[in-house]
Scaffold this motif. Structure first.
Motif, PDB file in Angstrom:
ATOM      1  N   GLU A  35       0.844  -1.190   0.000  1.00  0.00           N
ATOM      2  CA  GLU A  35       0.000   0.000   0.000  1.00  0.00           C
ATOM      3  C   GLU A  35       0.882   1.242   0.000  1.00  0.00           C
ATOM      4  OE1 GLU A  35      -2.639  -0.311   3.392  1.00  0.00           O
ATOM      5  OE2 GLU A  35      -2.773  -2.478   3.147  1.00  0.00           O
ATOM      6  N   LYS A  36       0.498   2.228  -0.791  1.00  0.00           N
ATOM      7  CA  LYS A  36       1.264   3.478  -0.847  1.00  0.00           C
ATOM      8  C   LYS A  36       0.299   4.647  -0.632  1.00  0.00           C
ATOM      9  CE  LYS A  36       4.504   3.971  -3.999  1.00  0.00           C
ATOM     10  NZ  LYS A  36       5.197   4.312  -5.263  1.00  0.00           N
ATOM     11  N   TYR A  37       0.680   5.521   0.296  1.00  0.00           N
ATOM     12  CA  TYR A  37      -0.156   6.663   0.664  1.00  0.00           C
ATOM     13  C   TYR A  37       0.592   7.966   0.429  1.00  0.00           C
ATOM     14  CZ  TYR A  37      -2.852   2.997   2.776  1.00  0.00           C
ATOM     15  OH  TYR A  37      -3.581   1.848   2.959  1.00  0.00           O
ATOM     16  N   ALA A  38      -0.138   9.003   0.048  1.00  0.00           N
ATOM     17  CA  ALA A  38       0.466  10.301  -0.235  1.00  0.00           C
ATOM     18  C   ALA A  38       1.156  10.884   0.991  1.00  0.00           C
ATOM     19  CB  ALA A  38      -0.599  11.265  -0.750  1.00  0.00           C
ATOM     20  N   ASP A  39       0.559  10.647   2.172  1.00  0.00           N
ATOM     21  CA  ASP A  39       1.119  11.199   3.404  1.00  0.00           C
ATOM     22  C   ASP A  39       0.479  10.518   4.613  1.00  0.00           C
ATOM     23  OD1 ASP A  39      -1.455  12.383   3.622  1.00  0.00           O
ATOM     24  OD2 ASP A  39      -0.736  14.239   2.700  1.00  0.00           O
ATOM     25  N   LYS A  40       0.873  10.946   5.795  1.00  0.00           N
ATOM     26  CA  LYS A  40       0.372  10.361   7.046  1.00  0.00           C
ATOM     27  C   LYS A  40      -1.140  10.560   7.195  1.00  0.00           C
ATOM     28  CE  LYS A  40       1.454   8.735  11.247  1.00  0.00           C
ATOM     29  NZ  LYS A  40       1.763   7.359  11.463  1.00  0.00           N
ATOM     30  N   ASP A  41      -1.637  11.709   6.746  1.00  0.00           N
ATOM     31  CA  ASP A  41      -3.085  11.957   6.828  1.00  0.00           C
ATOM     32  C   ASP A  41      -3.861  10.946   5.996  1.00  0.00           C
ATOM     33  OD1 ASP A  41      -2.776  14.109   8.551  1.00  0.00           O
ATOM     34  OD2 ASP A  41      -2.822  15.609   6.942  1.00  0.00           O
ATOM     35  N   ALA A  42      -3.363  10.612   4.825  1.00  0.00           N
ATOM     36  CA  ALA A  42      -4.037   9.634   3.963  1.00  0.00           C
ATOM     37  C   ALA A  42      -4.016   8.253   4.614  1.00  0.00           C
ATOM     38  CB  ALA A  42      -3.366   9.585   2.590  1.00  0.00           C
ATOM     39  N   LEU A  43      -2.901   7.893   5.215  1.00  0.00           N
ATOM     40  CA  LEU A  43      -2.808   6.613   5.922  1.00  0.00           C
ATOM     41  C   LEU A  43      -3.768   6.581   7.105  1.00  0.00           C
ATOM     42  CD1 LEU A  43      -1.516   3.857   6.544  1.00  0.00           C
ATOM     43  CD2 LEU A  43       0.283   5.101   7.763  1.00  0.00           C
ATOM     44  N   ASN A  44      -3.806   7.666   7.875  1.00  0.00           N
ATOM     45  CA  ASN A  44      -4.714   7.735   9.017  1.00  0.00           C
ATOM     46  C   ASN A  44      -6.168   7.662   8.577  1.00  0.00           C
ATOM     47  OD1 ASN A  44      -2.587   7.906  10.812  1.00  0.00           O
ATOM     48  ND2 ASN A  44      -2.645  10.128  10.935  1.00  0.00           N
ATOM     49  N   PHE A  45      -6.502   8.337   7.482  1.00  0.00           N
ATOM     50  CA  PHE A  45      -7.872   8.269   6.972  1.00  0.00           C
ATOM     51  C   PHE A  45      -8.224   6.827   6.614  1.00  0.00           C
ATOM     52  CE2 PHE A  45     -10.872   8.040   3.477  1.00  0.00           C
ATOM     53  CZ  PHE A  45     -11.955   8.702   4.042  1.00  0.00           C
ATOM     54  N   HIS A  46      -7.339   6.175   5.880  1.00  0.00           N
ATOM     55  CA  HIS A  46      -7.579   4.785   5.477  1.00  0.00           C
ATOM     56  C   HIS A  46      -7.828   3.905   6.704  1.00  0.00           C
ATOM     57  CE1 HIS A  46      -7.191   0.950   3.459  1.00  0.00           C
ATOM     58  NE2 HIS A  46      -6.244   0.619   4.323  1.00  0.00           N
ATOM     59  N   GLY A  47      -6.998   4.045   7.705  1.00  0.00           N
ATOM     60  CA  GLY A  47      -7.115   3.226   8.903  1.00  0.00           C
ATOM     61  C   GLY A  47      -8.364   3.490   9.724  1.00  0.00           C
ATOM     62  N   SER A  48      -8.993   4.638   9.502  1.00  0.00           N
ATOM     63  CA  SER A  48     -10.179   5.006  10.289  1.00  0.00           C
ATOM     64  C   SER A  48     -11.496   4.703   9.581  1.00  0.00           C
ATOM     65  CB  SER A  48     -10.128   6.498  10.627  1.00  0.00           C
ATOM     66  OG  SER A  48     -10.352   7.272   9.455  1.00  0.00           O
ATOM     67  N   THR A  49     -11.429   4.201   8.358  1.00  0.00           N
ATOM     68  CA  THR A  49     -12.670   3.979   7.603  1.00  0.00           C
ATOM     69  C   THR A  49     -13.477   2.820   8.195  1.00  0.00           C
ATOM     70  OG1 THR A  49     -11.553   2.519   6.033  1.00  0.00           O
ATOM     71  CG2 THR A  49     -11.699   4.866   5.442  1.00  0.00           C
ATOM     72  N   PRO A  50     -14.805   2.926   8.138  1.00  0.00           N
ATOM     73  CA  PRO A  50     -15.649   1.854   8.664  1.00  0.00           C
ATOM     74  C   PRO A  50     -15.454   0.532   7.924  1.00  0.00           C
ATOM     75  CG  PRO A  50     -16.997   3.732   7.931  1.00  0.00           C
ATOM     76  CD  PRO A  50     -15.564   4.066   7.669  1.00  0.00           C
ATOM     77  N   TYR A  51     -15.191   0.596   6.625  1.00  0.00           N
ATOM     78  CA  TYR A  51     -15.034  -0.653   5.865  1.00  0.00           C
ATOM     79  C   TYR A  51     -13.739  -1.371   6.207  1.00  0.00           C
ATOM     80  CZ  TYR A  51     -12.962   2.870   2.719  1.00  0.00           C
ATOM     81  OH  TYR A  51     -12.258   3.932   2.195  1.00  0.00           O
ATOM     82  N   LEU A  52     -12.698  -0.642   6.580  1.00  0.00           N
ATOM     83  CA  LEU A  52     -11.465  -1.318   6.994  1.00  0.00           C
ATOM     84  C   LEU A  52     -11.643  -1.948   8.380  1.00  0.00           C
ATOM     85  CD1 LEU A  52      -8.642  -1.880   5.847  1.00  0.00           C
ATOM     86  CD2 LEU A  52      -7.829  -0.086   7.351  1.00  0.00           C
ATOM     87  N   LYS A  53     -12.317  -1.236   9.261  1.00  0.00           N
ATOM     88  CA  LYS A  53     -12.606  -1.796  10.582  1.00  0.00           C
ATOM     89  C   LYS A  53     -13.474  -3.050  10.449  1.00  0.00           C
ATOM     90  CE  LYS A  53     -12.067   2.591  12.926  1.00  0.00           C
ATOM     91  NZ  LYS A  53     -12.685   3.680  13.648  1.00  0.00           N
ATOM     92  N   GLU A  54     -14.452  -3.003   9.562  1.00  0.00           N
ATOM     93  CA  GLU A  54     -15.310  -4.168   9.317  1.00  0.00           C
ATOM     94  C   GLU A  54     -14.499  -5.325   8.737  1.00  0.00           C
ATOM     95  OE1 GLU A  54     -19.010  -5.459   6.425  1.00  0.00           O
ATOM     96  OE2 GLU A  54     -18.855  -3.358   7.022  1.00  0.00           O
ATOM     97  N   LEU A  55     -13.578  -5.026   7.822  1.00  0.00           N
ATOM     98  CA  LEU A  55     -12.730  -6.063   7.237  1.00  0.00           C
ATOM     99  C   LEU A  55     -11.933  -6.778   8.322  1.00  0.00           C
ATOM    100  CD1 LEU A  55     -11.390  -7.499   4.777  1.00  0.00           C
ATOM    101  CD2 LEU A  55      -9.655  -5.689   4.864  1.00  0.00           C
ATOM    102  N   PHE A  56     -11.288  -6.022   9.204  1.00  0.00           N
ATOM    103  CA  PHE A  56     -10.486  -6.655  10.249  1.00  0.00           C
ATOM    104  C   PHE A  56     -11.340  -7.474  11.203  1.00  0.00           C
ATOM    105  CE2 PHE A  56      -6.951  -4.123   8.738  1.00  0.00           C
ATOM    106  CZ  PHE A  56      -5.887  -4.982   8.950  1.00  0.00           C
ATOM    107  N   SER A  57     -12.563  -7.037  11.418  1.00  0.00           N
ATOM    108  CA  SER A  57     -13.481  -7.819  12.249  1.00  0.00           C
ATOM    109  C   SER A  57     -13.834  -9.137  11.551  1.00  0.00           C
ATOM    110  CB  SER A  57     -14.742  -6.997  12.515  1.00  0.00           C
ATOM    111  OG  SER A  57     -15.679  -7.754  13.213  1.00  0.00           O
ATOM    112  N   THR A  58     -14.066  -9.072  10.261  1.00  0.00           N
ATOM    113  CA  THR A  58     -14.437 -10.250   9.467  1.00  0.00           C
ATOM    114  C   THR A  58     -13.294 -11.255   9.366  1.00  0.00           C
ATOM    115  OG1 THR A  58     -15.981  -8.950   8.141  1.00  0.00           O
ATOM    116  CG2 THR A  58     -15.190 -11.007   7.170  1.00  0.00           C
TER     117      THR A  58
END
Length: 99
Positions: free
Chosen positions: A54-77
């Protein structure tokens, strides 16, 4: 740029389930403005091992990705599909060939 690499290993018999779960999030991640690359790989040596590059433009983009509901749901699944905790490491890009 920030690079994240994540390695995940499926429980025996759960390889296809893990692959499908990991692939299912890609269309949502594709819409993230600061996510530049999000590539899923499967090991040629062990079909139960998956690797995200995974490649992100900056720390804010990485933080946004990590905070999304679909990523949290994926890790739960995928929690029940994994044989061990995912390995997640961050890198800073130093040099590349981009074609």
């Amino acid at each position: 740029m920030i690079v994240l690499v994540a390695t995940m290993k499926a429980k025996p018999g759960k390889e296809a389930d893990l692959e499908n779960a990991l692939k299912s999030v890609i269309p949502k991640v594709e819409l993230e403005k600061g996510t530049l690359q999000y590539i899923l790989h499967r090991s040629q040596k062990d079909a139960g091992v998956f690797f995200f590059y995974e490649k992100y433009a900056d720390k804010d983009a990485l933080n946004f990705h990590g905070s999304t509901p679909y990523l949290k749901e994926l890790f739960s699944t995928i929690k029940e599909l994994l044989s061990e905790e995912p390995s997640i490491d961050l890198y800073q890009e130093v040099a590349a060939i981009n074609r």
